[in-house]
Design a protein around this motif. Structure first.
Motif, PDB file in Angstrom:
ATOM      1  N   ILE B  18       0.976  -1.185   0.122  1.00  0.00           N
ATOM      2  CA  ILE B  18      -0.464   0.057  -0.382  1.00  0.00           C
ATOM      3  C   ILE B  18       0.701   1.563  -0.045  1.00  0.00           C
ATOM      4  O   ILE B  18       1.138   1.492   0.797  1.00  0.00           O
ATOM      5  N   PRO B  19       1.132   1.921  -0.642  1.00  0.00           N
ATOM      6  CA  PRO B  19       2.060   2.937  -0.982  1.00  0.00           C
ATOM      7  C   PRO B  19       1.681   4.558  -0.731  1.00  0.00           C
ATOM      8  O   PRO B  19      -0.204   4.542  -1.164  1.00  0.00           O
ATOM      9  N   ILE B  20       2.012   4.651   0.064  1.00  0.00           N
ATOM     10  CA  ILE B  20       1.248   6.682   0.823  1.00  0.00           C
ATOM     11  C   ILE B  20       2.217   7.048  -0.355  1.00  0.00           C
ATOM     12  O   ILE B  20       3.289   7.609  -0.155  1.00  0.00           O
ATOM     13  N   ILE B  21       1.832   8.769  -0.682  1.00  0.00           N
ATOM     14  CA  ILE B  21       1.618   9.709  -1.222  1.00  0.00           C
ATOM     15  C   ILE B  21       1.180  10.534  -0.192  1.00  0.00           C
ATOM     16  O   ILE B  21      -0.083  10.666  -0.317  1.00  0.00           O
ATOM     17  N   PRO B  34      -6.871  16.925  -7.133  1.00  0.00           N
ATOM     18  CA  PRO B  34      -6.720  16.556  -7.732  1.00  0.00           C
ATOM     19  C   PRO B  34      -5.793  15.422  -7.624  1.00  0.00           C
ATOM     20  O   PRO B  34      -4.511  16.009  -7.128  1.00  0.00           O
ATOM     21  N   TRP B  35      -5.616  14.477  -7.802  1.00  0.00           N
ATOM     22  CA  TRP B  35      -4.364  13.442  -8.137  1.00  0.00           C
ATOM     23  C   TRP B  35      -4.167  13.029  -9.744  1.00  0.00           C
ATOM     24  O   TRP B  35      -5.752  12.037 -10.202  1.00  0.00           O
ATOM     25  N   TYR B  36      -3.286  13.044 -10.589  1.00  0.00           N
ATOM     26  CA  TYR B  36      -2.558  12.783 -11.841  1.00  0.00           C
ATOM     27  C   TYR B  36      -2.201  11.428 -11.916  1.00  0.00           C
ATOM     28  O   TYR B  36      -0.934  11.854 -11.045  1.00  0.00           O
ATOM     29  N   GLN B  37      -2.154  11.594 -12.584  1.00  0.00           N
ATOM     30  CA  GLN B  37      -1.301   9.638 -13.396  1.00  0.00           C
ATOM     31  C   GLN B  37      -0.250   9.607 -14.485  1.00  0.00           C
ATOM     32  O   GLN B  37      -1.466  10.122 -15.174  1.00  0.00           O
ATOM     33  N   THR B  63      -7.354   5.864  -2.661  1.00  0.00           N
ATOM     34  CA  THR B  63      -8.344   6.247  -1.779  1.00  0.00           C
ATOM     35  C   THR B  63      -7.426   7.751  -1.815  1.00  0.00           C
ATOM     36  O   THR B  63      -5.909   7.484  -0.834  1.00  0.00           O
ATOM     37  N   ILE B  64      -7.934   8.411  -1.675  1.00  0.00           N
ATOM     38  CA  ILE B  64      -7.360  10.500  -1.202  1.00  0.00           C
ATOM     39  C   ILE B  64      -8.239  10.380   0.917  1.00  0.00           C
ATOM     40  O   ILE B  64      -9.290  10.262   0.752  1.00  0.00           O
ATOM     41  N   GLN B  72      -3.244  19.374   4.584  1.00  0.00           N
ATOM     42  CA  GLN B  72      -2.418  17.983   4.253  1.00  0.00           C
ATOM     43  C   GLN B  72      -3.661  16.608   4.064  1.00  0.00           C
ATOM     44  O   GLN B  72      -5.042  16.593   4.241  1.00  0.00           O
ATOM     45  N   PHE B  73      -3.357  16.014   2.203  1.00  0.00           N
ATOM     46  CA  PHE B  73      -3.876  15.351   1.996  1.00  0.00           C
ATOM     47  C   PHE B  73      -3.187  13.865   1.592  1.00  0.00           C
ATOM     48  O   PHE B  73      -1.963  14.443   0.473  1.00  0.00           O
ATOM     49  N   SER B  74      -3.558  12.641   0.954  1.00  0.00           N
ATOM     50  CA  SER B  74      -2.347  11.778   0.428  1.00  0.00           C
ATOM     51  C   SER B  74      -3.263  10.505  -0.362  1.00  0.00           C
ATOM     52  O   SER B  74      -5.103  10.842  -0.158  1.00  0.00           O
ATOM     53  N   LEU B  75      -2.662   9.985  -1.092  1.00  0.00           N
ATOM     54  CA  LEU B  75      -3.456   8.862  -2.132  1.00  0.00           C
ATOM     55  C   LEU B  75      -2.522   7.586  -1.884  1.00  0.00           C
ATOM     56  O   LEU B  75      -1.335   7.411  -1.082  1.00  0.00           O
ATOM     57  N   HIS B  76      -3.834   7.018  -1.060  1.00  0.00           N
ATOM     58  CA  HIS B  76      -3.200   5.310  -0.974  1.00  0.00           C
ATOM     59  C   HIS B  76      -3.472   4.472  -1.509  1.00  0.00           C
ATOM     60  O   HIS B  76      -4.719   4.574  -2.719  1.00  0.00           O
TER      61      HIS B  76
END
Lengths: 114, 113
Positions: B18-21, B34-37, B63-64, B72-76
């Motif tokens: 489970i990487p977390i950014i 937003p998150w972009y890939q 998941t955000i 703060q916010f993170s992507l899982h």
């Protein structure tokens, strides 16, 4: 992919020459953007347009100019290319400027200034 | 104030991990995150997005998590797969007619088989 075409996809040019990159969209979106992407810097906004003939500067606008004479076309010009402008350039479009409006990106143009 | 700070710069995980950014911001006028890939040779594409009135949003394995008080916010990424290997960018946008996306510097994720 959204209907965004960037041209050329690759270009090598010499220092001091003018260069124009083109972004063409078929989505009739009002907003168009030019970003540059460099390692360690992410995506940085160069210029954007919110309508025909309506443009404004972004974070890294020095050395660049833009024009938008038609809804579908947004041109980015490097007046006199420098090696620091070697980068990958992305065009993006969005339907409106509202916060939750999705931005769609083109495939990018890789520009090398030698 | 206009910056979005993203970490880590790169991340290597095993398949199924489970990487977390993580991303942090200062400007409380940001109204959309937003998150972009981005895959090599391609333009960024929207992955998932959240508004600040929501603390969590899930779409499939992505998941955000959003902490408004901490800014703060993170992507899982649950059950990560090798196909998730890409560069991920967080971004933030101010509402209004000319709010532009401000991007983090990106995280290069590698998921090992």
């Amino acid at each position: 992919d959204a209907g965004i075409t960037q041209s050329p996809r690759h270009k090598v040019t010499e220092t001091g020459t003018p260069v124009t990159l083109r972004c063409h969209q078929t989505e009739n979106h009002r907003y168009m953007y030019w970003y540059r992407q460099d390692p360690g810097h992410g995506l940085r906004l160069i210029h954007y347009s919110y309508g025909v003939k309506d443009t404004d500067k972004g974070e890294v606008s020095d050395g660049y100019s833009v024009s938008r004479s038609k809804t579908e076309d947004f041109l980015l010009t490097l007046e006199s290319a420098t090696s620091s402008q070697t980068s990958v350039y992305f065009c993006a479009i969005s339907e409106s400027g509202a916060a939750n409006t999705e931005a769609f990106f083109g495939q990018g143009t890789r520009l090398t200034v030698v | 104030q206009q910056q979005v700070k993203q970490s880590p710069q790169s991340l290597i995980v095993q398949k199924g991990g489970i990487p977390i950014i993580n991303c942090a911001y200062e400007n409380t006028a940001f109204d959309y995150f937003p998150w972009y890939q981005q895959f090599p040779g391609k333009g960024p594409a929207l992955l998932i997005a959240i508004r600040p009135d929501v603390s969590e949003k899930k779409e499939g394995r992505f998941t955000i998590s959003f902490n408004k008080s901490a800014k703060q916010f993170s992507l899982h990424i649950m059950d990560s797969q090798p196909g998730d290997s890409a560069t991920y960018f967080c971004a933030a946008r101010v509402g209004g007619s000319q709010g532009n996306l401000i991007f983090g510097k990106g995280t290069k994720l590698s998921v090992k088989p």
